[in-house]
Scaffold this motif. Structure first.
Motif, mmCIF file in Angstrom:
data_model
loop_
_atom_site.group_PDB
_atom_site.id
_atom_site.type_symbol
_atom_site.label_atom_id
_atom_site.label_comp_id
_atom_site.label_asym_id
_atom_site.label_seq_id
_atom_site.Cartn_x
_atom_site.Cartn_y
_atom_site.Cartn_z
ATOM 1 N N GLU A 1 5.523 74.899 49.550
ATOM 2 C CA GLU A 1 4.195 74.552 50.064
ATOM 3 C C GLU A 1 3.468 73.555 49.168
ATOM 4 O O GLU A 1 2.634 72.780 49.645
ATOM 5 C CB GLU A 1 3.352 75.818 50.209
ATOM 6 C CG GLU A 1 3.857 76.782 51.268
ATOM 7 C CD GLU A 1 3.884 76.142 52.650
ATOM 8 O OE1 GLU A 1 2.897 75.462 53.006
ATOM 9 O OE2 GLU A 1 4.888 76.309 53.356
ATOM 10 N N THR A 2 3.757 73.551 47.890
ATOM 11 C CA THR A 2 3.028 72.679 46.953
ATOM 12 C C THR A 2 3.802 71.402 46.610
ATOM 13 O O THR A 2 3.222 70.463 46.078
ATOM 14 C CB THR A 2 2.708 73.433 45.651
ATOM 15 O OG1 THR A 2 3.923 73.974 45.096
ATOM 16 C CG2 THR A 2 1.740 74.568 45.929
ATOM 17 N N GLY A 3 5.098 71.382 46.886
ATOM 18 C CA GLY A 3 5.887 70.177 46.642
ATOM 19 C C GLY A 3 6.929 70.373 45.554
ATOM 20 O O GLY A 3 6.595 70.777 44.436
ATOM 21 N N GLY B 1 8.290 67.741 49.948
ATOM 22 C CA GLY B 1 8.948 67.352 48.709
ATOM 23 C C GLY B 1 9.952 66.246 48.934
ATOM 24 O O GLY B 1 9.860 65.486 49.893
ATOM 25 N N ALA B 2 10.928 66.155 48.056
ATOM 26 C CA ALA B 2 11.887 65.058 48.128
ATOM 27 C C ALA B 2 13.240 65.458 47.555
ATOM 28 O O ALA B 2 13.332 66.328 46.683
ATOM 29 C CB ALA B 2 11.349 63.832 47.377
ATOM 30 N N LEU B 3 14.280 64.806 48.073
ATOM 31 C CA LEU B 3 15.621 64.850 47.509
ATOM 32 C C LEU B 3 15.876 63.509 46.843
ATOM 33 O O LEU B 3 15.543 62.466 47.416
ATOM 34 C CB LEU B 3 16.671 65.084 48.592
ATOM 35 C CG LEU B 3 16.620 66.383 49.391
ATOM 36 C CD1 LEU B 3 17.651 66.340 50.510
ATOM 37 C CD2 LEU B 3 16.887 67.584 48.493
ATOM 38 N N VAL B 4 16.470 63.498 45.666
ATOM 39 C CA VAL B 4 16.760 62.237 44.982
ATOM 40 C C VAL B 4 18.189 62.269 44.445
ATOM 41 O O VAL B 4 18.740 63.325 44.131
ATOM 42 C CB VAL B 4 15.776 61.957 43.821
ATOM 43 C CG1 VAL B 4 14.350 61.914 44.318
ATOM 44 C CG2 VAL B 4 15.917 62.987 42.716
ATOM 45 N N SER B 5 18.785 61.084 44.328
ATOM 46 C CA SER B 5 20.129 60.958 43.779
ATOM 47 C C SER B 5 20.344 59.524 43.316
ATOM 48 O O SER B 5 19.732 58.590 43.840
ATOM 49 C CB SER B 5 21.186 61.324 44.829
ATOM 50 O OG SER B 5 22.492 61.108 44.331
#
Length: 403
Positions: free
Chosen positions: A159-161, A189-193
């Motif tokens: 809920e907050t990221g 939120g986010a996925l990163v790679s």
């Protein structure tokens, strides 16, 4: 700095070329004034060193751009406004970061929560409480989407990221059972790679991933970890990057507490509640991320003489190997690859025993964490109690008995 589409393509081709890692990328950019010049010079450099390297063809880079776009993601280049400031400050910052989800999540101060995949119910409960408190204090929770502590951290901060850093490509979610969590995570939120689409993570890719987990964060909290574990690698990276390291203490008799207790002995900050982390990081936050200034940002078309041996910097297998390019098609969606192995049946007795540690936990917490039905848990507990593997305490709590 904002790259043009052509410059961004050249950057991707250069970092996807064989034996080129973040440091060698920077050296080449500085020597040849940009990625295009570096790509032109690379064959001659290789011949002079008696080597042959594979340069990423433009078509492959274009397909990766198109695939990431279909997935709904984008590349952010080192030095651009959207690139995370803490990550930009580390020496091995990826030139291009693939991001899926809400990019603005990366601009908030981050805290890494890491720990054992084989975590106890008590460890995951503490992680969830810590993640919720950090989110309410306007921190982004960063972790690696693994089982155990990572999963608890992400779920509690949906809920907050929260930001999940992948060891493989953005279309290769691992473990497969966390694909639903990855989908939910993208809402806030986010996925990163840093890896190519289609790249299936190998064992050596996870330590590389860990340097990004710590690099995105102002501090790293180790909740549960064995003495030799990936979580301690993350803590080591955090220390080398000048970030704060926290560790949650545990019983000296529990192997899952050995790593955290060792870190505290070596100087890590003890974390027994969220306030210990928030209070320690608040000065960094108020100072607008007062981290070492990045001195390695490349400015396209502005070349500087190289100050280090070029070919020694080109080969950096410890950080980034020669990539594979989209080894299989899976629709660029968050779905398991066709080669993914389905999870086997779980032994309820082993699952419950693994979740129990020396710290007593409530039955409700055990049911919630295990995902088993209450009646099934009841049968398992009777069997474990008869064998002397667990102990009941006043108030209905349970703990594991040492062999």
């Amino acid at each position: 700095m904002v790259l043009s589409d052509r410059q961004r393509l050249d950057w991707l081709r250069l970092i996807r070329s064989e034996s080129i890692g973040p440091r060698s990328f920077r050296s080449l950019m500085n020597r040849f004034g940009g990625a295009a010049g570096a790509l032109d010079a690379l064959p001659d450099l290789a011949r002079q060193a008696g080597r042959r390297i594979r340069i990423c063809p433009a078509g492959e880079a274009e397909r990766e751009f198109e695939g990431l776009s279909r997935l709904g993601g984008r590349f952010i280049a080192l030095g651009e406004a959207g690139y995370p400031v803490p990550l930009q400050a580390i020496d091995s910052a990826p030139p291009l970061l693939a991001v899926l989800g809400r990019v603005e999540t990366l601009q908030r101060p981050g805290v890494a929560l890491v720990g054992s995949r084989n975590a106890s119910a008590a460890g995951m409960k503490f992680t969830a409480r810590l993640a919720r408190d950090l989110g309410e204090a306007d921190f982004t929770v960063v972790s690696g989407l693994a089982r155990g502590i990572d999963t608890a951290a992400h779920e509690a901060s949906l809920e907050t990221g929260t930001v999940a850093v992948l060891a493989g490509g953005l279309d290769e979610i691992y473990p497969p059972q966390n694909i639903p969590l990855a989908r939910r995570l993208l809402e806030r939120g986010a996925l990163v790679s840093e890896m190519p689409l289609g790249w299936v993570a190998r064992a050596r890719d996870f330590p590389r991933r860990n340097r990004l987990v710590s690099g995105l964060s102002l501090g790293t909290v180790v909740v549960e970890a064995a003495r030799r574990s990936g979580s301690l690698i993350t803590a080591r990276f955090a220390n080398e990057q000048g970030r704060l390291v926290f560790a949650v203490p545990g019983s000296p008799l529990d192997p899952r507490a050995e790593g955290g207790n060792h870190l505290i002995r070596e100087g890590a900050t003890l974390c027994a509640e969220s306030a210990h982390v928030i209070e320690a990081l608040q000065p960094l936050r108020q100072g607008e991320l007062d981290l070492p200034l990045p001195t390695h940002i490349m400015r396209e078309t502005i070349g500087e003489p190289a100050t280090e041996a070029m070919w020694d910097e080109l080969d950096w297998p410890e950080i980034l190997p020669a990539p594979g390019y989209a080894k299989h098609e899976n629709g660029f969606a968050l779905e398991p690859a066709s080669s993914s192995r389905p999870a086997g049946a779980v032994d309820p007795g082993r699952l419950v025993l693994d979740l129990l540690g020396l710290t007593p936990v409530a039955l409700d917490d055990l049911v919630r964490t295990s995902g088993l039905e209450a009646r099934e848990i009841g049968h398992v507990l009777v069997e474990l109690e008869l064998t002397g593997a667990i102990r009941r305490h006043p108030g209905g709590t349970l703990s594991r008995v040492l062999p």
